[in-house]
Write a protein that holds these residues in place. Sequence first.
Motif, short mmCIF file in Angstrom:
data_model
loop_
_atom_site.label_atom_id
_atom_site.label_comp_id
_atom_site.label_asym_id
_atom_site.label_seq_id
_atom_site.Cartn_x
_atom_site.Cartn_y
_atom_site.Cartn_z
N VAL A 50 0.84 -1.20 0.00
CA VAL A 50 0.00 0.00 0.00
C VAL A 50 0.87 1.25 0.00
O VAL A 50 0.63 2.20 -0.76
CB VAL A 50 -0.94 -0.01 1.22
N THR A 96 2.39 1.72 -3.38
CA THR A 96 1.37 2.18 -4.34
C THR A 96 1.15 3.68 -4.22
O THR A 96 1.09 4.40 -5.23
CB THR A 96 0.05 1.44 -4.09
N LEU A 156 -2.78 -0.02 -7.71
CA LEU A 156 -3.90 -0.17 -6.78
C LEU A 156 -4.45 -1.60 -6.84
O LEU A 156 -4.78 -2.19 -5.80
CB LEU A 156 -4.99 0.84 -7.11
N GLY A 157 -4.56 -2.15 -8.05
CA GLY A 157 -5.00 -3.53 -8.18
C GLY A 157 -4.06 -4.49 -7.46
O GLY A 157 -4.49 -5.45 -6.82
N ALA A 165 -2.19 -3.80 -4.79
CA ALA A 165 -2.38 -3.66 -3.34
C ALA A 165 -3.68 -4.30 -2.88
O ALA A 165 -3.73 -5.00 -1.86
CB ALA A 165 -2.33 -2.18 -2.95
N LEU A 166 -4.77 -4.09 -3.65
CA LEU A 166 -6.07 -4.65 -3.26
C LEU A 166 -6.05 -6.17 -3.36
O LEU A 166 -6.62 -6.86 -2.49
CB LEU A 166 -7.16 -4.08 -4.16
N ALA A 176 -4.13 -7.46 -0.38
CA ALA A 176 -4.89 -7.31 0.87
C ALA A 176 -6.04 -8.30 0.94
O ALA A 176 -6.28 -8.93 1.98
CB ALA A 176 -5.41 -5.88 0.99
N GLY A 177 -6.76 -8.46 -0.18
CA GLY A 177 -7.90 -9.35 -0.18
C GLY A 177 -7.51 -10.80 0.06
O GLY A 177 -8.13 -11.50 0.88
#
Length: 421
Positions: free
Chosen positions: A378, A381, A405-406, A408-409, A412-413
């Motif tokens: 994050v 990013t 961003l993709g 990082a997401l 995280a997910g």
Amino acid sequence: MAATRIDGADVDNQAQGLLTAIAIGLLIGVVRERHHLGGGPTIAGVRTHAMVAIAAAVAATLDPLVLVAVVLAVGVLALAAYLRTRDTDPGLTGEMALLVTATLAAYAHHNASIAGGLGVIAAALLFAKQPLQRFARDIVSEREVQDGLLLLASAVVILPMLPDTPVDPWGVLVPSKLWRLVVLVMAVGMLGHIALRTVGGRWGLPVAGFFSGFASSTAAVAGFGQRTRDDAALTASAASAALLANLASLLLLVGVLFAVAPALVLASAWPLTAAAVMLALAAAIGLRRQGESPDLPREPEARAFKLSHGILLAVIIAAVLVLSAWLKTIFGEAGAVVTAMLVALAELQAAAASIGQLSATGGLSLPHAQWGIVGLLVSSTIAKTALAFASGNRRYALHVGAGLLGMALAGAGVTWWVVSV
């Protein structure tokens, strides 16, 4: 019965050593024989090398003085051959091949498998004369040879001399591990440099971006962004190059983590894989949009790597480790993670190494370390998206920012799913 089995085993070992020795002589002899297909005197071919191998193998089973006499005799014969052919063939390869055959044949008596492997390597070196000469004389530059020697000295000379025990009160600074990271960065830089030299400009900006990411993905984002301001037609390919640079940086992060905390890499394998896939997909979109592959940017530096970059990384990692350990004593695990996230704004690998080191030494629990890696993604990013807007045009920045961003997401997910399960 026991004595019979031992004698039988000795006979089998001697037979294996003798057969290996003969195989070494035949293999090297065939290569030397083919070397003279174009004409010229054949100093030592298949029969000579096979005979030398048999003599050395048998001598190795007898008194050591017999083996010494055989090796000396082979040396005298090699010297006589050189004196006879030095005017037309001044090289010493054929003569040294005889001594190598004798030595490996004798060693086969003690360790047949290693001797056989060394024999194959020796034959391959003899067979690859022209490619090796072309590589050494025409392809590799003097600067690259210097870099290779520096890398070898760092890995073979310096690394074994460094202590494997901590040298600080918190027990986090291990000189050998820190220097191992320096060697890793240098080796990756050398690998990327050789690959880029091999591929050349055929694949355009994306290949240049991927390999530049092993050195500095931050510099790659800024550099390719500047190109989009100079030529907007390069926006899609430049954005792909920047994202591939970050993919390379993520791969380097995995290597750094594996060097200090293999267990953390295994625990975070799925999140890191998801993050890498998102970067690759975002880069593929730009590759699909681009037309013909643009030319590579300016010719890269002749140096394969910069030692100062590796040392700076080690210094930053050391500082982060000490700071994280100190903050942990005050604020607990949260202090160490926050420190690493702040460092990740500028240096992702250094921050990852600090998280990995704390996890390996028990300073961070495994779930906290996993979320710490997500925090680093994050932070990276945020920093690189801001840099993309500052250096490139708006479309470039949006493409790069979306890809990061993709990443990082996705990380995280999948981390949430892995930790929850």
